[in-house]
Design a protein around this motif. Structure first.
Motif, PDB file in Angstrom:
ATOM      1  N   ARG A 120     -25.057   8.213 -15.932  1.00 45.34           N
ATOM      2  CA  ARG A 120     -24.414   7.077 -16.599  1.00 45.34           C
ATOM      3  C   ARG A 120     -23.175   7.497 -17.390  1.00 45.34           C
ATOM      4  NH1 ARG A 120     -25.721   5.847 -22.008  1.00 45.34           N
ATOM      5  NH2 ARG A 120     -27.222   7.257 -22.985  1.00 45.34           N
ATOM      6  N   ARG A 121     -23.183   8.709 -17.933  1.00 40.99           N
ATOM      7  CA  ARG A 121     -22.005   9.172 -18.676  1.00 40.99           C
ATOM      8  C   ARG A 121     -20.818   9.346 -17.733  1.00 40.99           C
ATOM      9  NH1 ARG A 121     -25.491  14.013 -20.907  1.00 40.99           N
ATOM     10  NH2 ARG A 121     -26.064  13.780 -18.717  1.00 40.99           N
ATOM     11  N   THR A 123     -28.161   2.154 -12.938  1.00 42.24           N
ATOM     12  CA  THR A 123     -27.581   3.083 -13.906  1.00 42.24           C
ATOM     13  C   THR A 123     -26.529   2.381 -14.754  1.00 42.24           C
ATOM     14  OG1 THR A 123     -27.975   4.977 -12.452  1.00 42.24           O
ATOM     15  CG2 THR A 123     -26.312   5.252 -14.177  1.00 42.24           C
ATOM     16  N   LEU A 161     -26.539  -0.814 -15.526  1.00 39.75           N
ATOM     17  CA  LEU A 161     -27.260  -1.680 -16.458  1.00 39.75           C
ATOM     18  C   LEU A 161     -27.965  -0.873 -17.541  1.00 39.75           C
ATOM     19  CD1 LEU A 161     -28.800  -4.262 -13.960  1.00 39.75           C
ATOM     20  CD2 LEU A 161     -26.789  -4.541 -15.409  1.00 39.75           C
ATOM     21  N   ASP A 162     -28.248   0.399 -17.270  1.00 40.90           N
ATOM     22  CA  ASP A 162     -28.926   1.256 -18.241  1.00 40.90           C
ATOM     23  C   ASP A 162     -27.964   1.906 -19.229  1.00 40.90           C
ATOM     24  OD1 ASP A 162     -31.405   0.718 -17.205  1.00 40.90           O
ATOM     25  OD2 ASP A 162     -31.469   2.494 -15.915  1.00 40.90           O
ATOM     26  N   CYS A 163     -26.707   1.512 -19.211  1.00 38.02           N
ATOM     27  CA  CYS A 163     -25.730   2.118 -20.119  1.00 38.02           C
ATOM     28  C   CYS A 163     -25.939   1.703 -21.568  1.00 38.02           C
ATOM     29  CB  CYS A 163     -24.299   1.788 -19.673  1.00 38.02           C
ATOM     30  SG  CYS A 163     -23.785   2.698 -18.201  1.00 38.02           S
ATOM     31  N   GLU A 164     -26.789   0.722 -21.811  1.00 40.56           N
ATOM     32  CA  GLU A 164     -27.217   0.335 -23.149  1.00 40.56           C
ATOM     33  C   GLU A 164     -26.041   0.069 -24.079  1.00 40.56           C
ATOM     34  OE1 GLU A 164     -29.839   3.517 -24.167  1.00 40.56           O
ATOM     35  OE2 GLU A 164     -31.439   2.801 -22.844  1.00 40.56           O
ATOM     36  N   ASP A 165     -25.853   0.910 -25.105  1.00 41.15           N
ATOM     37  CA  ASP A 165     -24.833   0.636 -26.115  1.00 41.15           C
ATOM     38  C   ASP A 165     -23.430   0.552 -25.520  1.00 41.15           C
ATOM     39  OD1 ASP A 165     -26.821   0.666 -27.992  1.00 41.15           O
ATOM     40  OD2 ASP A 165     -26.464   2.723 -28.636  1.00 41.15           O
ATOM     41  N   GLU A 166     -23.158   1.364 -24.493  1.00 42.43           N
ATOM     42  CA  GLU A 166     -21.823   1.377 -23.904  1.00 42.43           C
ATOM     43  C   GLU A 166     -21.531   0.123 -23.093  1.00 42.43           C
ATOM     44  OE1 GLU A 166     -24.132   3.692 -23.426  1.00 42.43           O
ATOM     45  OE2 GLU A 166     -23.339   5.725 -23.698  1.00 42.43           O
ATOM     46  N   LEU A 167     -22.575  -0.576 -22.677  1.00 46.15           N
ATOM     47  CA  LEU A 167     -22.397  -1.716 -21.778  1.00 46.15           C
ATOM     48  C   LEU A 167     -21.603  -2.843 -22.438  1.00 46.15           C
ATOM     49  CD1 LEU A 167     -23.140  -2.502 -18.911  1.00 46.15           C
ATOM     50  CD2 LEU A 167     -25.202  -3.598 -19.793  1.00 46.15           C
TER      51      LEU A 167
END
Length: 262
Positions: free
Chosen positions: A149-150, A28, A30-36
């Motif tokens: 993730r949020r 989860t 790693l799946d944060c995408e833009d926030e990562l």
């Protein structure tokens, strides 16, 4: 160097650790995408085997721990991680409630070993699967199977900022109301654990016409004695109700059953 010509302050160090689990809660992150990328600018991830073969050492300003304590080795390791962590947050149903593997807590673990393994004497395991908080102090528990993730981003940024995470403690029913969902139990007679389950998934299952499965564990206030008769009215016998409650968060719901209405 920053605009003033000085070195930027050191970023807080983050460690991510796995115990008995499926790795879904680590994924989860790693799946944060833009926030990562923004998160990586705020913290220095020094230990995260799921993401990097570079294994750093403590101490850590913040440690995220996934998975339950299920072996003697886990006991030693979680105490070491706790000693080297300024803040320790458990993530997911396994770390906060023992997970699906805690189903063995209500049975003979030796019988399970003999059934699954040809040579059970080679398997080092504990009789029970327990949450991290049963063994070391925990600064915050983030529920879910897997976590949202949020909510994960909120927890990490909150601890970096030195404040308490803003994670609601109400039930999934509140999330259904906010999404404008028609109640699956009232409208269709579908058994649903939403009234007693901690919010966090965004009422995913009821939104698509399914009853809540209790992935996030018991909400802050629950009334199982009032809900169980409704599940029986909608076609579930005693065994069905037991299986419904004793899945992802079996030990947490078992504790609520024993305590009665909250």
């Amino acid at each position: 160097m920053n605009a003033t010509g000085t070195e930027p302050p050191d970023r807080p160090s983050l460690g991510v650790f796995k115990f008995a689990s499926c790795d879904g809660c680590q994924l989860t992150l790693l799946d944060c995408e833009d926030e990562l990328l923004d998160l990586a600018r705020q913290v220095n991830v020094t230990h995260f085997p799921e993401a990097s073969s570079s294994v750093g050492t403590g101490p850590w300003d913040l440690s995220l721990v996934e998975g339950s304590v299920s072996t003697p080795e886990h006991l030693t390791r979680i105490r070491r991680i706790r000693a080297e962590s300024r803040r320790l947050v458990t993530i997911g149903a396994c770390a906060t409630a023992g997970g699906v593997q805690a189903l063995r807590n209500h049975a003979d673990s030796d019988a399970y070993l003999a059934t699954v393994y040809a040579r059970p004497e080679y398997i080092a395991t504990l009789a029970e699967s327990t949450p991290i908080s049963a063994h070391v102090p925990v600064d915050f528990e983030l529920r879910g199977c897997p976590i949202d993730r949020r909510q994960l981003i909120e927890v990490v940024t909150a601890f970096v900022a030195g404040r308490r995470p803003d994670i609601p403690d109400h039930s999934v029913c509140f999330a259904c109301k906010r999404r404008g969902n028609v109640c699956v139990t009232v409208a269709h007679g579908t058994p649903c654990l939403g009234p007693v389950t901690h919010a966090g998934c965004g009422a995913l299952c009821p939104t698509y016409g399914r009853g809540c499965y209790g992935c996030f564990g018991p909400a802050g206030t629950t009334n199982l004695p009032a809900l169980v008769p409704l599940m029986r009215r909608d076609g579930m016998d005693e065994d069905d109700v037991t299986r419904f409650l004793h899945t992802f968060n079996t030990t947490a719901f078992r504790a609520v059953e024993e305590e009665g209405p909250a």
